[in-house]
Design a protein around this motif. Sequence first.
Motif, PDB file in Angstrom:
ATOM      1  N   HIS A  50      60.322  35.421  19.233  1.00 13.73           N
ATOM      2  CA  HIS A  50      61.309  36.323  18.642  1.00 13.73           C
ATOM      3  C   HIS A  50      62.556  36.345  19.507  1.00 13.73           C
ATOM      4  O   HIS A  50      62.475  36.627  20.700  1.00 13.73           O
ATOM      5  CB  HIS A  50      60.739  37.736  18.525  1.00 13.73           C
ATOM      6  CG  HIS A  50      59.538  37.809  17.632  1.00 13.73           C
ATOM      7  ND1 HIS A  50      59.559  37.405  16.326  1.00 13.73           N
ATOM      8  CD2 HIS A  50      58.275  38.239  17.874  1.00 13.73           C
ATOM      9  CE1 HIS A  50      58.368  37.579  15.790  1.00 13.73           C
ATOM     10  NE2 HIS A  50      57.562  38.076  16.705  1.00 13.73           N
ATOM     11  N   CYS A  51      63.717  36.040  18.921  1.00 15.00           N
ATOM     12  CA  CYS A  51      64.975  36.144  19.660  1.00 15.00           C
ATOM     13  C   CYS A  51      65.469  37.589  19.542  1.00 15.00           C
ATOM     14  O   CYS A  51      64.922  38.365  18.772  1.00 15.00           O
ATOM     15  CB  CYS A  51      66.007  35.147  19.115  1.00 15.00           C
ATOM     16  SG  CYS A  51      66.895  35.692  17.646  1.00 15.00           S
ATOM     17  N   PRO A  52      66.492  37.988  20.313  1.00 18.72           N
ATOM     18  CA  PRO A  52      66.956  39.377  20.230  1.00 18.72           C
ATOM     19  C   PRO A  52      67.420  39.775  18.828  1.00 18.72           C
ATOM     20  O   PRO A  52      67.445  40.958  18.495  1.00 18.72           O
ATOM     21  CB  PRO A  52      68.123  39.409  21.219  1.00 18.72           C
ATOM     22  CG  PRO A  52      67.842  38.318  22.181  1.00 18.72           C
ATOM     23  CD  PRO A  52      67.165  37.243  21.386  1.00 18.72           C
ATOM     24  N   GLY A  53      67.793  38.793  17.993  1.00 20.29           N
ATOM     25  CA  GLY A  53      68.290  39.130  16.661  1.00 20.29           C
ATOM     26  C   GLY A  53      67.217  39.081  15.589  1.00 20.29           C
ATOM     27  O   GLY A  53      67.486  39.430  14.433  1.00 20.29           O
ATOM     28  N   CYS A  54      65.998  38.629  15.928  1.00 18.56           N
ATOM     29  CA  CYS A  54      64.949  38.508  14.915  1.00 18.56           C
ATOM     30  C   CYS A  54      64.602  39.878  14.338  1.00 18.56           C
ATOM     31  O   CYS A  54      64.359  40.825  15.074  1.00 18.56           O
ATOM     32  CB  CYS A  54      63.687  37.865  15.519  1.00 18.56           C
ATOM     33  SG  CYS A  54      63.786  36.079  15.603  1.00 18.56           S
ATOM     34  N   GLY A  55      64.590  39.970  13.027  1.00 22.62           N
ATOM     35  CA  GLY A  55      64.278  41.234  12.367  1.00 22.62           C
ATOM     36  C   GLY A  55      65.489  42.115  12.171  1.00 22.62           C
ATOM     37  O   GLY A  55      65.372  43.206  11.620  1.00 22.62           O
ATOM     38  N   SER A  56      66.684  41.627  12.603  1.00 24.97           N
ATOM     39  CA  SER A  56      67.861  42.497  12.515  1.00 24.97           C
ATOM     40  C   SER A  56      68.290  42.706  11.060  1.00 24.97           C
ATOM     41  O   SER A  56      68.757  43.795  10.713  1.00 24.97           O
ATOM     42  CB  SER A  56      69.012  41.927  13.340  1.00 24.97           C
ATOM     43  OG  SER A  56      69.309  40.614  12.929  1.00 24.97           O
ATOM     44  N   LEU A  57      68.122  41.684  10.210  1.00 26.80           N
ATOM     45  CA  LEU A  57      68.505  41.855   8.798  1.00 26.80           C
ATOM     46  C   LEU A  57      67.563  42.837   8.110  1.00 26.80           C
ATOM     47  O   LEU A  57      68.007  43.712   7.356  1.00 26.80           O
ATOM     48  CB  LEU A  57      68.484  40.507   8.068  1.00 26.80           C
ATOM     49  CG  LEU A  57      69.691  39.596   8.292  1.00 26.80           C
ATOM     50  CD1 LEU A  57      69.531  38.315   7.511  1.00 26.80           C
ATOM     51  CD2 LEU A  57      70.972  40.298   7.898  1.00 26.80           C
TER      52      LEU A  57
END
Lengths: 128, 152
Positions: A50-57
Amino acid sequence: MTVGGRARPCRARWLMAAGVAAALALVALVNPGETRLFPPCVFHALTGLHCPGCGSLRALHRLLHGDLAGALRFNPLTVISPPVLALLAWRKDWAARPAVAWTALAVLLLYGVLRNIPAWPLSWLAPG
Amino acid sequence: MYCHKCGAQNDDNAYRCRSCGEALRRPAEAAPTPPPESAPSAPPTPPPEPVPQPAAAPPAGAPAAAIPNYLVQSILVTLLCCLPLGIPAIVFAAQVNGKAQAGDIQGAIESSRKAKMWCWWSFGVGLVGSLVYLVFAVLVPIIAAGVAKANG
């Protein structure tokens, strides 16, 4: 990019604001967890991490529907960062402190590492 | 020469910054000029050369805090567009004000320019990547399914 000269053409700003509004509307209307309309994270597809932006959407979708708990479940940083970024955009002198920038970098990288550790308090940072 | 307000690179003969519209001062003009009545009998001095100063000599009073560091944009593109290209943007954004505080205005302007450049690359890669994905993963299968239906 919005921050720049004050004599920046107005049209570019309106265009950018319209683009942001359209993107937010799209994320609000379409659930990113149930559609193939949005691209998956390339980093996650390649590494499984998981990158820091994963799940942001998915977090943004729930945030736009007023579901704070659901948003926190997918990406707590997405919930925290808009007010922080708005503050930095408003107070230019705070954004101008090198320590703030280095802290932001450290938080992003540390968050990216910690949310991949499958142990209880940290697994809360992973999406899902 | 670089704009002393926003740091954009401009033509050496430009009068206004092409990015922010700020009136550009040449280093020679920025230096305090002696009042005209102080030397009435002095021989006419040759006009200063238009481009003798290297770009590394912005006006001494260049407002260091006015150099944009693009920190907010860097964080945004890192989170939303492209992580690997956003990280150098944040690193350069962090360098801008440190260099400016140390008196390295030219270095700060250079870091500002690089932070901006990495922001745009990250934004562009994220946007193009999303569009390519949209075409090949969404539109192509839909069209293929439509063709298959029409044929079968």
